[in-house]
Write a protein that holds these residues in place. Sequence first.
Motif, PDB file in Angstrom:
ATOM      1  N   SER A 144       0.808  -1.220   0.000  1.00 46.96           N
ATOM      2  CA  SER A 144       0.000   0.000   0.000  1.00 46.96           C
ATOM      3  C   SER A 144       0.839   1.267   0.000  1.00 46.96           C
ATOM      4  N   LEU A 145       2.070   1.212   0.467  1.00 42.91           N
ATOM      5  CA  LEU A 145       2.897   2.419   0.519  1.00 42.91           C
ATOM      6  C   LEU A 145       3.215   2.999  -0.856  1.00 42.91           C
ATOM      7  N   PRO A 146       3.536   2.205  -1.864  1.00 46.62           N
ATOM      8  CA  PRO A 146       3.776   2.817  -3.174  1.00 46.62           C
ATOM      9  C   PRO A 146       2.548   3.564  -3.696  1.00 46.62           C
ATOM     10  N   GLY A 147       1.356   3.070  -3.400  1.00 42.78           N
ATOM     11  CA  GLY A 147       0.145   3.787  -3.809  1.00 42.78           C
ATOM     12  C   GLY A 147       0.044   5.135  -3.130  1.00 42.78           C
ATOM     13  N   CYS A 148       0.405   5.168  -1.854  1.00 43.86           N
ATOM     14  CA  CYS A 148       0.385   6.436  -1.121  1.00 43.86           C
ATOM     15  C   CYS A 148       1.420   7.396  -1.697  1.00 43.86           C
TER      16      CYS A 148
END
Length: 76
Positions: free
Chosen positions: A24-28
Amino acid sequence: MKNLPHFRRFRSAFWFAAALSALSLPGCAVVAVVDTVASVAVGTVGLAASAVIGTARIAGSAVGATADAVLPGNSK
């Protein structure tokens, strides 16, 4: 050593949470970059609009001053 089965269960939950966070961090990061780019673009458009408005005001003042000098009118 009795608590070892609980540790294994929590370890699995920890790795699941870590994997979920990593995905989920790359999406953020993408959202943050897009937000920054949008903010810069809006700021740039705002500055360009201010420059155009300022130029129009100066041109309007120059046209008004020229019209006042050329056209006969009531002098007070």
